[in-house]
Design an enzyme around this catalytic site. Structure first.
Site, PDB file in Angstrom:
ATOM      1  N   ASP A 194       0.858  -1.187   0.000  1.00 22.44           N
ATOM      2  CA  ASP A 194       0.000   0.000   0.000  1.00 22.44           C
ATOM      3  C   ASP A 194       0.891   1.233   0.000  1.00 22.44           C
ATOM      4  O   ASP A 194       1.578   1.510   0.984  1.00 22.44           O
ATOM      5  CB  ASP A 194      -0.887  -0.038   1.248  1.00 22.44           C
ATOM      6  N   ASP A 205      -3.912   7.122  -3.782  1.00 22.07           N
ATOM      7  CA  ASP A 205      -3.841   6.038  -2.800  1.00 22.07           C
ATOM      8  C   ASP A 205      -4.295   4.743  -3.462  1.00 22.07           C
ATOM      9  O   ASP A 205      -5.446   4.641  -3.906  1.00 22.07           O
ATOM     10  CB  ASP A 205      -4.756   6.398  -1.615  1.00 22.07           C
ATOM     11  N   HIS A 274     -12.183   5.799   2.389  1.00 18.75           N
ATOM     12  CA  HIS A 274     -12.246   7.149   2.969  1.00 18.75           C
ATOM     13  C   HIS A 274     -12.141   8.222   1.899  1.00 18.75           C
ATOM     14  O   HIS A 274     -11.624   7.982   0.801  1.00 18.75           O
ATOM     15  CB  HIS A 274     -11.087   7.339   3.955  1.00 18.75           C
ATOM     16  N   HIS A 282      -6.992  10.912   5.217  1.00 22.63           N
ATOM     17  CA  HIS A 282      -8.323  10.522   5.705  1.00 22.63           C
ATOM     18  C   HIS A 282      -9.094  11.793   6.009  1.00 22.63           C
ATOM     19  O   HIS A 282      -8.810  12.484   6.975  1.00 22.63           O
ATOM     20  CB  HIS A 282      -8.212   9.656   6.960  1.00 22.63           C
ATOM     21  N   GLU A 307     -11.129   1.077  -0.668  1.00 21.39           N
ATOM     22  CA  GLU A 307     -10.225  -0.021  -0.322  1.00 21.39           C
ATOM     23  C   GLU A 307     -10.987  -1.053   0.485  1.00 21.39           C
ATOM     24  O   GLU A 307     -11.812  -0.717   1.331  1.00 21.39           O
ATOM     25  CB  GLU A 307      -9.006   0.471   0.452  1.00 21.39           C
ATOM     26  N   GLU A 402      -7.127  -1.653  -3.488  1.00 19.27           N
ATOM     27  CA  GLU A 402      -7.586  -0.271  -3.295  1.00 19.27           C
ATOM     28  C   GLU A 402      -7.360   0.562  -4.548  1.00 19.27           C
ATOM     29  O   GLU A 402      -6.348   0.413  -5.242  1.00 19.27           O
ATOM     30  CB  GLU A 402      -6.819   0.362  -2.127  1.00 19.27           C
TER      31      GLU A 402
END
Length: 421
Positions: A194, A205, A274, A282, A307, A402
């Site tokens: 990640d 992300d 998120h 976040h 994710e 994700e």
């Protein structure tokens, strides 16, 4: 992330970059003087030298900006909105809104697409080269070196979005090796990778899972398809609880057989996707991975990290192990710091990371030493948040996939989509 952008391994889309320059002819003007052989001087054609093609190195180290000098980076996968929002695709009003958004420096689709192109290239190399026998430190440093080079790291203008997560087996999130970590990847491990890229605070992300033995193929399939289900369900005015329900239904339709015992894949109930804001990974809204009653709606213009995490264990994580991840709290209180070292460290954090997450190795890299007492003091005072590893029960295996999606006025863009996942 349905019209699809060019796959990321297309030569025009970043995985085999070239910069072709067509030959042009240049004419030499007649000066009017008679030629000894003719009254008319012949026009001569001179070829311009052909510009050398630019090709990405292996490992990738040439900045992506070299292949997109006009600043226009590849669009991600496009999905049309569902149900009551299909009208957005052809709405002239929404097309105008999107045009205005593209021109707004505060929106900067191109910044996040640039980060996505970096991510695709770095992860392509990572997926090809990560093998059992490598140390987690070696893997993390390779990913981070590639990210820094391709995005042209420049303070808070561009760089790594958050610490590289290398989460093994029952550990689902927030593990990055600290200096001196001796963990070696094993052939039976399930590794979650990640990592993030940011350009002008726009964070890309995205995450994937690797295995080297077939036992947990169904676990990976469940999680990947659950992520795709969440992406399909997501959209403007969609309720977050409904996205969670779609994720759980897909995830928990899978089973994994381990040593003769069948395990139903469970959505990890206390992890979530998120929203992402400027320099804030976040940003407030959470997409739980199970059915729930959250009536909060997704809104036009928002960025979401969709994710999902699946587990063969209890489907719930707890904090466990040595902490590596930290971030300055966005609305941190102004409190008196009694330690001089804490004041100095906070100044360094503000300068190098702002509110972007960082890890202890990153503090080492910017020259900080003997900082643990000061760092813990900042955590205790509510200025910095610590994020310890999150793990399911021992013996369980967890997986993660994700993507970052953009809820554009007309369509949904899965900006981090590649030909790999």
């Amino acid at each position: 992330m349905s019209t699809v952008g060019k796959p990321s391994d297309d030569p025009q889309n970043g995985l085999n970059h070239t910069d072709d320059v067509q030959e042009e002819n240049e004419e030499v003007e007649d000066d009017g003087a008679p030629d000894s052989a003719s009254d008319t001087k012949k026009k001569k054609k001179k070829k311009k030298p052909k510009k050398k093609k630019i090709e990405q190195t292996d490992p990738p180290r040439i900045p992506v900006s070299k292949f997109y000098p006009d600043g226009n980076y590849p669009e991600g996968e496009i999905q049309e909105y569902k149900n009551d929002n299909t009208w957005r695709t052809t709405s002239e009003e929404k097309r105008y809104d999107e045009k205005m958004a593209m021109e707004d420096p505060e929106v900067t689709y191109q910044s996040i697409r640039r980060g996505a192109e970096v991510h695709r290239l770095v992860r392509k190399h990572a997926r090809k080269t990560i093998k059992p026998g490598m140390s987690l430190l070696e893997i993390a440093e390779s990913i981070e070196e590639g990210t820094r080079a391709l995005v042209e790291e420049n303070g808070l203008e561009a760089g790594i979005g958050f610490p590289t997560g290398l989460n093994l087996n029952n550990c689902a999130a927030h593990y990055s090796p600290n200096a001196g970590d001796t963990t070696i990847l094993q052939s039976g491990d399930v590794l979650k990778v990640d990592f993030g890229v940011h350009v002008k605070g726009r964070i890309l992300d995205s995450a994937f899972t690797l295995i080297w033995e077939p036992t947990y193929e169904n676990l990976l399939r469940a999680v990947k398809e659950a992520t795709d289900a969440g992406i399909r369900e997501a959209g403007i005015d969609v309720r977050l609880g409904d996205v969670g329900a779609a994720i759980q239904e897909t995830m928990e339709s899978y089973e994994v057989e381990v040593n003769g015992t069948t395990h139903r894949v469970k959505s990890i109930e206390n992890l979530s996707g998120h929203t992402i804001n400027l320099y804030q990974i976040h940003a407030g809204k959470s997409v739980l991975l199970v059915k729930n009653d959250d009536q909060t709606k997704m809104e036009e213009g928002e960025y979401f990290a969709i994710e999902t995490f699946g587990s063969t264990g209890r489907g719930r994580v707890v904090e466990s192990g040595e902490c590596s991840h930290y971030a300055k709290i966005i609305d941190a209180p102004h409190v008196p710091l009694r330690l001089t070292s804490a004041k100095s460290l906070l100044k360094s954090i503000n300068k190098n990371f702002g509110t972007l997450p960082f890890c202890r190795r990153y503090l080492d890299r910017v020259g900080e030493t003997k900082y643990l007492l000061a760092l813990n003091h900042l955590v205790a005072q509510g200025v910095v948040q610590d994020y310890p590893p999150l793990c399911d029960q021992r013996g369980a295996m967890t997986a993660q996939f994700e993507h970052t999606i953009l809820l554009r006025p007309t369509v949904k863009e899965v900006v981090s989509r590649g030909n790999d996942y």
